[in-house]
Enzyme design. Structure first.
Site, PDB file in Angstrom:
ATOM      1  CB  CYS A 138      -1.248   0.435   1.339  1.00 36.10           C
ATOM      2  SG  CYS A 138      -1.877   0.960   1.763  1.00 36.10           S
ATOM      3  CB  CYS A 141      -0.400   2.724   4.210  1.00 35.83           C
ATOM      4  SG  CYS A 141      -1.952   1.852   3.808  1.00 35.83           S
ATOM      5  CG  ASP A 142       3.091   1.325   4.342  1.00 28.40           C
ATOM      6  OD1 ASP A 142       2.759   1.709   5.497  1.00 28.40           O
ATOM      7  OD2 ASP A 142       2.985   0.265   3.728  1.00 28.40           O
TER       8      ASP A 142
END
Ligand code: NDP
Length: 320
Positions: A138, A141-142
């Site tokens: 992701c 997200c990261d």
């Protein structure tokens, strides 16, 4: 072992655009829907960047914000949204039985399945070893953790293209590892990738191993499948964007699926082959897989459930 039991008219499993849209329609039709969100409330869109193609948001919106709006709208009409996952089902007789969190049994007149799909992994041991320590599925997200660093992303579909351009805004350099000599992504997305100066597309390239120092990722070992040559690309982050698997394991043996596990519905409807069980969203759509098409099919599922219950009611009245 199941301990508590509760009966509902309409049970919705999953909380992506399909589930919430089904909830909005079912609640407005007074079916008093109960929704179990699953382990990822809001579904896949909570892991995405800007959503620019959902009608009604002229300036775009982030996935998590959009799903929050969906939830609020479903709750406004009385949907009972609960955190929990469905651990097993029994569709052998009416009402249907669904076990939640392995302890609670719900009996339901209608079940709407909107469990979506989950990201796929390459299956390399090193991918697992460094998951959360440089490996991610992701970018949204990261990606933040790799600000100013070099990263690689594997995949050549729209997801990979979208995530590569997202990463390119944060990272110094993005290597995009494409296993064939062409993309699968749409022309518009490919155009965007090729016009982003700090994305380098590496064609005919397979990932052999993710290398690290025991704590963090340091490089990715790749194979050129044309020349047979192996090489290491130094990167701090490695992102996987190679597609999805439908979340249908708990329905195996109960519902008809295609060869990749997507639920089959009667064309033009959300009906499965089991009476009172409906499917909507990515769990039954491997082709369009868009938030808007998922939402549309969630609407269909709620209308199908409502009409099914109305017809059942007529049947009961005629017989009694
Ligand atoms: P896709 O299935 O479309 O693409 C998967 C990609 O991963 C393919 O390029 C495939 O390669 C590659 N791949 C698969 N396995 C491996 C592997 N082991 N090693 C290397 N590469 C691999 O999945 P997406 O998630 O990209 O997209 C799913 C759907 O969602 C699509 O319909 C897409 O159009 C849609 N989508 C739309 C968006 C938008 O409109 N904004 C954004 C994101 C997704 P190969 O091509 O060689 O098979």
């Amino acid at each position: 072992m199941s301990q508590e039991t509760e009966h509902v008219q309409c049970l919705i499993i999953g909380s992506g655009p399909a589930g919430y849209t089904a909830a909005i329609y079912a609640a407005r039709a007074d079916l008093k829907p109960v929704m179990y969100t699953g382990m990822e409330p809001g579904g896949q869109l909570t892991q995405t960047t800007e959503v620019d193609n959902f009608p009604g948001y002229p300036n775009g919106i982030t996935g998590p914000e959009m799903m929050e709006d969906f939830r609020k709208q479903a709750e406004r009409f009385g949907t009972d949204v609960r955190f929990g996952y469905v651990s097993s089902v029994d569709f052998s007789s009416l009402p249907h039985k669904v076990v939640v969190d392995e302890i609670k049994t719900i009996t339901a007149d209608t079940v709407i399945i909107s469990t979506g799909a989950t990201a796929k992994w390459l299956g390399l041991p090193s991918e697992q070893k460094y998951n959360g320590f440089g490996v991610s599925a992701c970018a949204v997200c990261d990606g933040f953790f790799f600000k100013g660093q070099d990263v690689a992303i594997v995949g050549a579909g729209d997801t990979a293209a979208e995530e590569a351009t997202y990463l390119a805004k944060l990272c110094k350099k993005v290597y995009m590892l494409v296993r064939r000599d062409e993309f699968r992504a749409s022309k518009a997305m490919v155009h965007r990738v090729l016009n982003t100066p700090n994305i380098e597309v590496v064609y005919n390239t397979e990932t052999k191993e993710i290398l690290g120092n025991g704590k963090n990722v340091t490089a990715v070992r790749v194979l050129n499948n044309q020349t047979g040559e192996e090489s290491d690309i130094p990167v701090e982050g490695f992102f996987v964007a190679i597609g999805h698997k439908p979340n249908t394991d708990i329905f195996k043996g109960w519902l008809e699926m295609d060869e990749t596990g997507y639920l089959k519905t009667i064309p033009g409807t959300s009906k499965t082959t089991i009476e009172g069980v409906f499917a909507s969203g990515d769990v039954q759509d491997h082709y369009y897989r868009q938030a808007i098409t998922a939402a549309g099919s969630g609407c269909m599922a709620a209308l199908d459930a409502e009409r099914y219950l109305a017809a059942k009611g007529d049947e009961v009245r005629v017989l009694s």
